[in-house]
Design a protein around this motif. Sequence first.
Motif, mmCIF file in Angstrom:
data_model
loop_
_atom_site.group_PDB
_atom_site.id
_atom_site.type_symbol
_atom_site.label_atom_id
_atom_site.label_comp_id
_atom_site.label_asym_id
_atom_site.label_seq_id
_atom_site.Cartn_x
_atom_site.Cartn_y
_atom_site.Cartn_z
ATOM 1 N N PRO A 206 -31.488 -8.148 32.487
ATOM 2 C CA PRO A 206 -31.906 -6.823 31.996
ATOM 3 C C PRO A 206 -33.377 -6.509 32.264
ATOM 4 N N LEU A 207 -34.234 -7.542 32.294
ATOM 5 C CA LEU A 207 -35.645 -7.349 32.604
ATOM 6 C C LEU A 207 -35.917 -7.301 34.113
ATOM 7 N N TRP B 293 -42.672 -10.155 32.668
ATOM 8 C CA TRP B 293 -42.650 -10.820 31.355
ATOM 9 C C TRP B 293 -43.914 -10.507 30.553
ATOM 10 N N MET B 294 -45.072 -10.505 31.220
ATOM 11 C CA MET B 294 -46.323 -10.209 30.516
ATOM 12 C C MET B 294 -46.333 -8.770 30.024
ATOM 13 N N LYS B 295 -45.801 -7.850 30.794
ATOM 14 C CA LYS B 295 -45.710 -6.458 30.343
ATOM 15 C C LYS B 295 -44.790 -6.354 29.133
ATOM 16 N N MET B 296 -43.714 -7.138 29.130
ATOM 17 C CA MET B 296 -42.828 -7.154 27.976
ATOM 18 C C MET B 296 -43.579 -7.640 26.736
ATOM 19 N N LYS C 131 -45.565 -5.163 25.003
ATOM 20 C CA LYS C 131 -44.754 -4.052 24.477
ATOM 21 C C LYS C 131 -44.763 -2.835 25.393
ATOM 22 N N GLN C 132 -44.746 -3.088 26.694
ATOM 23 C CA GLN C 132 -44.729 -2.003 27.666
ATOM 24 C C GLN C 132 -43.327 -1.724 28.214
ATOM 25 N N ILE C 133 -42.333 -2.501 27.747
ATOM 26 C CA ILE C 133 -40.949 -2.285 28.173
ATOM 27 C C ILE C 133 -40.156 -1.919 26.917
#
Length: 552
Positions: free
Chosen positions: A207-208, A262-265, A268-270
């Motif tokens: 999903p990511l 992963w770092m963007k996740m 909280k950017q996703i």
Amino acid sequence: MSKLKVLCLIIAVLHFTISSTQNPLENRIDSLLHNYTKKNEPGLATSVIRTNDVLYTKAFGIANLDYSIKNTDSTIFSLASVSKQFTAAAIWALIKEDKLDLEDNILQFFPGFPEYGKSVKIKHLLNHTSGIRNYHTLMYLSGFNYDRDYYDNQTVLNLAKRQKHLNNIPGEKFIYSNTNYNLLALIIEQITKQKLDDYLKAKVLIPLEMKDTFVRVSQGKIIKNKAIGYQKQNDNFIYNTTTQISYGAGSMGSHLNDMIIWMKMLNKQIPQFVELAQFLKTQDSLTNGKKISYGRGLMIDDYKGYKVVSHSGFGYGGQSQLITVPEEKIGIIIMTNLQSINPVLISYQILDMLLISKEKDVKATDTPIVFTPQNVERFVGGYKELNSDMIMYITNDNDTLKAKSSLGKVSIPLIQSDKNVFVRLNSQNVKYDFNKTEHYDMIVTFGGTPFYFKRAKITTETPSTLSNFVGNYYSEELKTVYHFYTEKNTLKLSYKNHENISLYPIQLNSFGNHDRTLYHFTQNKNGKIIGMLLSCDGQVSNIEFVKDQTQY
């Protein structure tokens, strides 16, 4: 000179000027990483992000020395312990599906696991407060050669079941232990009837769109674009031939492009994974009410006024480091395939480049921490690490505290950051907290990972009764015999795969090996040596050994 040559020269000068000034951050990071990379040697890969911008992404060195294949942004590196946050993500997915609860007792998954009189719960495994001993340390102490011999998660479970004691009451103290996350992997597979790799991909990775990230759950599978991990020994590069299949605490692979997602996740950017980011960064409290500096697979720390989320990893042939600053939407990932390269140090050096302007502009308006400068003399002395032989010497040099461990070479200056709290002058992610409790007098933290110390009176004199410690000692927990003997007025130790270890006195009836291992000999009421308690790495305490009384 012809007009054409002059024109070409002008264009070349302009190109050089533009290229050297268009991205000063890139130039600074290039200069920093140049110190860690050499031609035709293993190296590293680094990405730096802020908000939606990739500020820097480059790979250096050779991924495979046999074929001279270079590292790139799609080279698969070992994540080592950075993997823990992914295992925690799988736990999050199970909780969302109402198949698991943080308060579940692990006894329902592992019948026959020692009860210890206290409940060990899923949340205790996630935040390293279970008290369950670290299996890597246990295997080392038992004489197991875990770089060559086969082991898997079942091996880890069986070893954990043999331990008669915990390091601490569950929830009482944060002590890092890889065993926690191997047990979580077994729980995930027991509930889902799937391998961790399959479940994690279905619920999180695919999903990511992290299509190339995986958990290594079997041997023999071809991994394209894989970086071989190397150690340098006597000017030669050696790679690992381990046959282990243990995972949950490590054994994952990924590349820069996936880890940027992963770092963007985490920042909280996703949108569809904001809940996961919050879950991973949630800090539980200890039984004394103090917040734990560990979330679920992530260290949580304060650095120069910012909340920093990070985790490092260390394994044969490489290291890894992930660090994010959610407030600034910053992310840094560094993965190496040369074990001697320290990505933690590099990550904070890069972070300083990103925060230096912000720290003055943004944080200058915040309410400053007010504390009265303290008499540093009260902190001076020797401190012994709990469950280890390491000594930390705190000295006062012209009203400046300095710290030097028994494993270090120089005294490091400290500066005060809060009441009873100091940080290293040039490495502020390392803190010395002198707010003592009944159990410890100082905590030293590295990026949030705590190491506990107690004031101690250290001895260097060899006892006249050295022969009293000689003999064979057996541990049911390790299934191992330790043989102690004397040689040239020195107590020595041999056990499986470890011979002729010199020991030195550290306290009454206690010896060390200059490698964070402590041997404390026990007596009966008549003063006769009857056993030994073994502690190591700050992660294993008081393994019981019984002395064979028939031979000596």
